[in-house]
Scaffold this active site. Sequence first.
Site, PDB file in Angstrom:
ATOM      1  CG  ASP A 187     -32.354  78.001 -86.772  1.00  0.00           C
ATOM      2  OD1 ASP A 187     -32.085  77.130 -85.931  1.00  0.00           O
ATOM      3  OD2 ASP A 187     -32.648  77.751 -87.951  1.00  0.00           O
ATOM      4  NE  ARG A 232     -35.925  65.458 -98.652  1.00  0.00           N
ATOM      5  CZ  ARG A 232     -34.848  64.967 -98.029  1.00  0.00           C
ATOM      6  NH1 ARG A 232     -33.896  64.370 -98.711  1.00  0.00           N
ATOM      7  NH2 ARG A 232     -34.729  65.087 -96.728  1.00  0.00           N
TER       8      ARG A 232
END
Length: 251
Positions: free
Chosen positions: A167, A212
Amino acid sequence: MWRNCVRLARGLGRSAVLRPDPKVSRCGVVRGLSPAVPCSPLWNSVTWLSQARQSKDYALPNSSWSQGMMDLYSRFLEMCKDGTWKRIPSYSNSIDHIPESLKLTSEKERKETRFFPRNMNTEGVGFEYAMFLNPSEKRMVCLFQPGPYLEGHPGFAHGGSTATIIDSTIGGCAIFAAGRVMTANLSINYRNPIPLGSVVLVDSKVDQVEGRKVFLSCQVRSIDGQRLHAEATALFIQLDSTKSLQQQMSS
Ligand SMILES: CCCCCCCCCCCCCCCC(=O)SCCNC(=O)CCNC(=O)[C@H](O)C(C)(C)COP(=O)(O)OP(=O)(O)OC[C@H]1O[C@@H](n2cnc3c(N)ncnc32)[C@H](O)[C@@H]1OP(=O)(O)O
């Protein structure tokens, strides 16, 4: 040996990211609102990261690094010489990674928080890692040596620690692609356990940007490239770079 790893990791595929059904976002915002001030990619603005800071740079070699970690680090440093790769410093506080010019007022004062992968004071017991960015290939790699306090199954790294380093690596890559982002989806397939104390290469890259949405993929391999430990796909969503997360959550 390590060149195989970097080359092999190139063939990253991207499985489809799960798409949610609801018409209204989890934050109650009507879907698809583009941020008021979309942030342009930061690929070539790494210089501000290396500007002198008071904070300690944790991504530098220390006595807990194995020879394998040191060798791989030296090879990537070598590839920084012609500018292809850039070493990314790493601080104990998330805020220290943001240049003053991009900081929001609410982020100017330091708070007693720690960036999760940098929350242990003793060298070598937790996340020992260093990241390198390749702007032209839109890639971020992370040399990762999991310490003994990251144990899951005896002798092996906890799956949550692998998810954390993925992550952080893939998130760092997404930040350079779209500025302020958040993880919307992270899907990991665990293929082989990571022995504690070993060194792996987390290799992530941007696959696609749609408005986005930043789609990325990542592989975690042994440094000789022979063993695939994990592979992941992720979706990060760009945030409004003029508002803090709290402001966006309350909007
Ligand atoms: C500064 C420089 C640093 C440099 C140095 C680098 C080294 C250091 C790096 C550290 C890097 C740390 C990286 C940590 C990253 C976290 O760990 S973030 C924490 C975990 N993530 C979260 O808590 C996020 C919680 N979720 C949310 O806040 C909101 O759901 C989101 C993700 C912001 C999206 O909400 P929203 O803004 O309202 O957007 P929304 O309209 O819902 O969705 C927009 C679009 O995305 C789609 N979408 C949203 N969620 C999903 C989903 N889960 N699946 C599929 N599609 C989705 C929607 O369908 C929609 O698509 P369209 O309808 O427009 O086609």
